[in-house]
Enzyme design. Structure first.
Site, PDB file in Angstrom:
ATOM      1  N   ARG A 134      -9.295  26.919  16.219  1.00 20.34           N
ATOM      2  CA  ARG A 134     -10.123  26.601  15.276  1.00 20.34           C
ATOM      3  C   ARG A 134      -9.482  25.167  14.304  1.00 20.34           C
ATOM      4  O   ARG A 134      -8.465  25.587  13.767  1.00 20.34           O
ATOM      5  CB  ARG A 134     -10.624  27.674  14.263  1.00 20.34           C
ATOM      6  CG  ARG A 134     -11.937  27.411  13.436  1.00 20.34           C
ATOM      7  CD  ARG A 134     -12.185  28.416  12.504  1.00 20.34           C
ATOM      8  NE  ARG A 134     -11.328  28.290  11.234  1.00 20.34           N
ATOM      9  CZ  ARG A 134     -10.816  29.377  10.813  1.00 20.34           C
ATOM     10  NH1 ARG A 134     -11.075  30.409  10.852  1.00 20.34           N
ATOM     11  NH2 ARG A 134      -9.896  29.038   9.777  1.00 20.34           N
ATOM     12  N   GLU A 154      -5.949  22.053   8.594  1.00 19.79           N
ATOM     13  CA  GLU A 154      -4.858  22.843   9.510  1.00 19.79           C
ATOM     14  C   GLU A 154      -5.328  23.064  11.172  1.00 19.79           C
ATOM     15  O   GLU A 154      -6.824  23.143  10.859  1.00 19.79           O
ATOM     16  CB  GLU A 154      -4.363  24.290   8.927  1.00 19.79           C
ATOM     17  CG  GLU A 154      -5.438  25.136   8.826  1.00 19.79           C
ATOM     18  CD  GLU A 154      -4.760  26.924   8.782  1.00 19.79           C
ATOM     19  OE1 GLU A 154      -3.763  26.830   9.143  1.00 19.79           O
ATOM     20  OE2 GLU A 154      -5.674  27.523   8.302  1.00 19.79           O
ATOM     21  N   ASN A 156      -5.561  26.063  13.867  1.00 22.44           N
ATOM     22  CA  ASN A 156      -5.179  27.540  14.010  1.00 22.44           C
ATOM     23  C   ASN A 156      -5.083  27.732  15.518  1.00 22.44           C
ATOM     24  O   ASN A 156      -6.027  27.556  16.403  1.00 22.44           O
ATOM     25  CB  ASN A 156      -6.400  28.268  13.321  1.00 22.44           C
ATOM     26  CG  ASN A 156      -6.244  28.045  12.069  1.00 22.44           C
ATOM     27  OD1 ASN A 156      -5.573  28.772  11.341  1.00 22.44           O
ATOM     28  ND2 ASN A 156      -7.381  27.461  11.449  1.00 22.44           N
ATOM     29  N   SER A 161     -10.513  33.330  13.155  1.00 17.62           N
ATOM     30  CA  SER A 161     -11.547  34.285  12.881  1.00 17.62           C
ATOM     31  C   SER A 161     -13.054  33.524  12.424  1.00 17.62           C
ATOM     32  O   SER A 161     -12.923  32.326  12.316  1.00 17.62           O
ATOM     33  CB  SER A 161     -11.053  35.300  11.818  1.00 17.62           C
ATOM     34  OG  SER A 161     -10.796  34.566  10.797  1.00 17.62           O
ATOM     35  N   LYS A 333       2.685  25.084  10.798  1.00 17.38           N
ATOM     36  CA  LYS A 333       2.520  23.857   9.487  1.00 17.38           C
ATOM     37  C   LYS A 333       3.650  22.757   9.981  1.00 17.38           C
ATOM     38  O   LYS A 333       3.120  21.618   9.810  1.00 17.38           O
ATOM     39  CB  LYS A 333       2.364  24.393   8.324  1.00 17.38           C
ATOM     40  CG  LYS A 333       1.446  25.563   7.827  1.00 17.38           C
ATOM     41  CD  LYS A 333       0.148  25.221   7.556  1.00 17.38           C
ATOM     42  CE  LYS A 333      -0.749  26.443   6.913  1.00 17.38           C
ATOM     43  NZ  LYS A 333      -1.134  27.482   7.636  1.00 17.38           N
ATOM     44  N   LYS A 394       3.258  23.957   1.492  1.00 20.43           N
ATOM     45  CA  LYS A 394       2.853  25.222   2.421  1.00 20.43           C
ATOM     46  C   LYS A 394       4.319  25.554   3.096  1.00 20.43           C
ATOM     47  O   LYS A 394       4.846  24.747   3.814  1.00 20.43           O
ATOM     48  CB  LYS A 394       1.954  24.534   3.531  1.00 20.43           C
ATOM     49  CG  LYS A 394       0.589  23.961   2.983  1.00 20.43           C
ATOM     50  CD  LYS A 394      -0.476  23.575   4.182  1.00 20.43           C
ATOM     51  CE  LYS A 394      -1.795  23.030   3.537  1.00 20.43           C
ATOM     52  NZ  LYS A 394      -2.684  22.826   4.594  1.00 20.43           N
ATOM     53  N   GLU A 398       0.392  31.984   7.960  1.00 19.39           N
ATOM     54  CA  GLU A 398      -1.052  31.885   8.052  1.00 19.39           C
ATOM     55  C   GLU A 398      -1.786  33.075   7.265  1.00 19.39           C
ATOM     56  O   GLU A 398      -1.440  33.939   6.932  1.00 19.39           O
ATOM     57  CB  GLU A 398      -1.455  32.262   9.497  1.00 19.39           C
ATOM     58  CG  GLU A 398      -0.840  31.290  10.710  1.00 19.39           C
ATOM     59  CD  GLU A 398      -1.128  29.776  10.487  1.00 19.39           C
ATOM     60  OE1 GLU A 398      -2.198  29.690  10.166  1.00 19.39           O
ATOM     61  OE2 GLU A 398      -0.371  29.123  10.672  1.00 19.39           O
ATOM     62  N   GLY A 399      -3.133  32.893   7.145  1.00 16.76           N
ATOM     63  CA  GLY A 399      -3.939  33.821   6.577  1.00 16.76           C
ATOM     64  C   GLY A 399      -4.227  33.691   5.221  1.00 16.76           C
ATOM     65  O   GLY A 399      -4.884  34.719   4.507  1.00 16.76           O
ATOM     66  N   ARG A 484     -16.802  27.245   5.496  1.00 16.81           N
ATOM     67  CA  ARG A 484     -16.732  28.277   4.450  1.00 16.81           C
ATOM     68  C   ARG A 484     -16.921  27.495   3.173  1.00 16.81           C
ATOM     69  O   ARG A 484     -16.553  26.273   3.103  1.00 16.81           O
ATOM     70  CB  ARG A 484     -15.229  28.981   4.581  1.00 16.81           C
ATOM     71  CG  ARG A 484     -15.305  29.825   5.805  1.00 16.81           C
ATOM     72  CD  ARG A 484     -13.617  30.229   6.081  1.00 16.81           C
ATOM     73  NE  ARG A 484     -12.962  29.120   6.260  1.00 16.81           N
ATOM     74  CZ  ARG A 484     -11.695  29.037   6.721  1.00 16.81           C
ATOM     75  NH1 ARG A 484     -11.037  30.244   6.009  1.00 16.81           N
ATOM     76  NH2 ARG A 484     -10.930  27.752   6.972  1.00 16.81           N
TER      77      ARG A 484
HETATM   78  P1  ADP Z   1      -3.752  29.084   5.805  1.00 16.29           P
HETATM   79  O1  ADP Z   1      -3.042  29.232   7.120  1.00 16.29           O
HETATM   80  O2  ADP Z   1      -3.117  29.993   4.595  1.00 16.29           O
HETATM   81  O3  ADP Z   1      -5.271  29.013   6.011  1.00 16.29           O
HETATM   82  P2  ADP Z   1      -4.387  26.167   4.764  1.00 16.29           P
HETATM   83  O4  ADP Z   1      -3.571  25.289   5.536  1.00 16.29           O
HETATM   84  O5  ADP Z   1      -5.620  26.646   5.550  1.00 16.29           O
HETATM   85  O6  ADP Z   1      -3.270  27.595   5.231  1.00 16.29           O
HETATM   86  O7  ADP Z   1      -4.615  26.228   3.189  1.00 16.29           O
HETATM   87  C1  ADP Z   1      -5.413  27.396   2.693  1.00 16.29           C
HETATM   88  C2  ADP Z   1      -6.269  26.838   2.046  1.00 16.29           C
HETATM   89  O8  ADP Z   1      -5.709  25.752   0.877  1.00 16.29           O
HETATM   90  C3  ADP Z   1      -7.438  25.568   2.591  1.00 16.29           C
HETATM   91  O9  ADP Z   1      -8.558  26.590   3.139  1.00 16.29           O
HETATM   92  C4  ADP Z   1      -8.053  24.836   1.443  1.00 16.29           C
HETATM   93  O10 ADP Z   1      -9.014  25.312   0.944  1.00 16.29           O
HETATM   94  C5  ADP Z   1      -6.755  24.395   0.684  1.00 16.29           C
HETATM   95  N1  ADP Z   1      -5.858  23.369   1.319  1.00 16.29           N
HETATM   96  C6  ADP Z   1      -4.889  23.450   2.275  1.00 16.29           C
HETATM   97  N2  ADP Z   1      -4.404  22.117   2.323  1.00 16.29           N
HETATM   98  C7  ADP Z   1      -5.162  21.200   1.606  1.00 16.29           C
HETATM   99  C8  ADP Z   1      -5.130  20.120   1.222  1.00 16.29           C
HETATM  100  N3  ADP Z   1      -4.168  19.148   1.867  1.00 16.29           N
HETATM  101  N4  ADP Z   1      -6.047  19.708   0.279  1.00 16.29           N
HETATM  102  C9  ADP Z   1      -6.803  20.038  -0.331  1.00 16.29           C
HETATM  103  N5  ADP Z   1      -6.788  21.531  -0.156  1.00 16.29           N
HETATM  104  C10 ADP Z   1      -6.080  22.074   0.703  1.00 16.29           C
HETATM  105 MG    MG Z   2      -6.635  28.095   6.756  1.00 19.75          MG
END
Ligand code: ADP
Ligand code: MG
Length: 509
Positions: A134, A154, A156, A161, A333, A394, A398-399, A484
């Protein structure tokens, strides 16, 4: 053609209409498996007797058609690119390894990489890999103005899910439209602007392709699941589809159960699960063609060394893993950040047919600026301090719930030991368009529980890739999408973590 401004959202409805929509929405959700297991104090009962509806948006959220179509068209490139990364052993050793890469400082990454290293030293390689992916995006408002751009959050590669529930919520919104026309509250709320979403069939097709390639029709597919998982229906829909459409049986097991049931047949390395009394026709054990991980993506899933040993055992078999450890590592990441460097990016698109190289440019345009905190002495950290308000940091997790945002960054950097910098990336914040709202409905809220909030929506595109083997051939497909939606004030977007709701798109030009 430039996109026009997004419509005013949510459209105006009366309190009565909103309550009627909420009643229709929650009852449809409960009738159609758009559900979770309820929270409990301790373990889930062995056989559940009740469910709650998944958190949901009452209206679909407006999304620009061009960016939606762009995201879908990029997915094949991403599927193929991550398949290539997973097969690039030298690259993954350098970036995620425990000798020179992130695995030196990040314990969890190191554990996974060492299992992979051990397998290789024993001469065990994967015949095939399956990825159910995803790719997540937010819309970004360019500083100079102009239409919103699609930017990747990101990618996945493990336990992606909400494929099944995203299909169900898209159907829910179509149902509300069919039933009420949403009280004609907005001219864009029309069937033709609400694209169908057949993610369940698409993801099951990926699993079935791996099963077929394995070549033992009577084998089963293993779902590796977490203890106490509440999002089980999202997984069960895939199980039902596999049985009904592909005549493939699924068995669900936790790492703890597998420690007892899993056996590797010597010489053939076939994976069999010993489940006496639990199989049809009195069989003692069953062969597994494909191992689908809906657990194993967080260190919490490996509380003891024995859990890692079980992961090793599964990896050492000829069953196709979804994902293999190397494909899981490819989703790190750190990999996402390193890819933004031309030299690496070029490697993974080089020699592609023109369809990939041409649109490969568009892949790059979907990335924000990223760098490693360990870059160039203290410069990586200094730059993060200087630009903190425009950044998210970051780690290799994950999660949800692991990132550090904006104002929290300087204090966090004060306490981050120098040797741990390598485990973190800095990413520019995606500046999402403002002014959009929706009604968010959570279980237990009653009809008054549809809360109007200003929101941000994250688009996910699902795809699968089956690859490896003697020629490294890649079979892949884009198979659906997820929206979402979270309250604007929440930095994070995880539904399972309780921050956001399931939603679908209504496209506008
Ligand atoms: P995880 O693996 O924990 O899902 P993500 O990289 O998806 O990590 O980050 C979690 C959430 O943080 C994302 O769903 C988004 O809402 C927010 N986020 C992550 N990166 C960014 C970014 N560059 N700019 C704005 N919001 C972000
Ligand atoms: Mg995410």
């Amino acid at each position: 053609m430039a996109s026009s401004a997004p419509p005013q959202w949510p459209p105006e409805v009366t309190d009565e209409q909103r309550e009627a929509l909420t009643l229709l929405a929650t009852t449809y959700a409960l009738s159609h498996g758009l559900v979770y297991l309820p929270p409990t104090d301790g373990a889930q009962p062995p056989a559940p007797t009740s469910v709650i509806h998944a958190p949901l948006a009452l209206f679909p959220s407006p999304f620009p058609r061009r960016q939606f179509e762009l995201a879908r068209s990029l997915q094949s490139n991403y599927n193929a690119m991550y398949a290539r990364i997973a097969m690039a052993e030298d690259f993954l050793d350098a970036v995620m390894g425990a000798e020179v890469g992130v695995g030196r400082v990040d314990e969890f990454t190191g554990q996974l990489w060492r299992i992979w290293k051990r397998l290789r030293s024993e001469g065990i390689t994967q015949l095939r890999h399956l990825g159910l992916f995803r790719s997540d995006y937010l819309l970004h408002k360019p500083e100079k103005g102009g239409p919103p751009q699609l930017k990747q959050v990101e990618f996945n590669t493990i336990s992606s899910s909400f494929g099944a529930l995203s299909q169900n919520v898209a159907q829910l919104h179509r149902h509300l439209l069919a039933k009420t026309e949403y009280y004609n509250s907005s001219p864009i709320l029309k069937m033709e602007n609400m694209p169908p979403n057949d993610t369940i069939a698409g993801l099951a097709e990926g699993l079935a392709a791996a099963h077929k390639a394995y070549g033992s029709p009577s084998a089963w597919i293993l779902f590796v699941v977490q203890n106490g998982e509440r999002n089980v229906f999202d997984q069960r829909w895939l199980e039902y589809e596999l049985l009904e459409k592909h005549s493939i049986r699924v068995v669900r097991q936790t790492f703890e159960q597998l420690a007892v049931s899993a056996q590797v047949v010597p010489t053939s390395r076939i994976l069999r699960l010993k489940l006496p009394g639990q199989l049809p026709r009195g069989a003692e054990s069953v062969e597994i063609s494909t191992v689908y991980f809906r657990a194993g993506y967080t260190p919490n899933d490996y509380p003891t060394p024995a859990h890692y040993e079980t992961r090793y055992l599964l990896e050492s078999t000829v069953a196709t893993k979804c994902p293999s450890i190397q494909l899981q590592l490819a989703g790190g990441k750190k990999v996402q950040q390193v890819l933004t460097q031309s030299i690496h990016y070029q490697r993974f698109v080089e020699g592609w047919p023109s369809i990939y190289t041409e649109s490969g440019g568009r892949v790059r345009e979907s990335w924000m600026g990223m760098w490693g905190l360990d870059e160039k002495g203290d410069q990586g950290v200094q730059k993060a301090r200087d630009q903190a308000q425009n950044l998210v940091l970051k780690p290799q997790r994950e999660g949800g719930g692991n990132n550090v945002y904006k104002g929290d960054i300087p204090a966090f950097l004060d306490t981050l030991p120098r040797e741990e910098r390598e485990a973190w990336i800095a990413m520019e914040l995606i500046r999402t368009p403002e002014g959009l709202g929706n009604y968010l409905v959570r279980a237990g809220g009653g009809t008054a529980g549809a809360v109007k909030t200003e929101v941000v929506s994250e688009l996910g595109i699902f795809g699968w890739a089956l690859f490896g083997g003697a020629y490294g051939a890649i079979q892949e497909k884009e198979v659906g999408w997820l929206l979402r939606t979270k309250g604007k004030d929440s930095n994070e977007g995880g539904i399972a973590a309780g921050f956001s709701v399931l939603d679908s798109v209504v496209l506008y030009d």
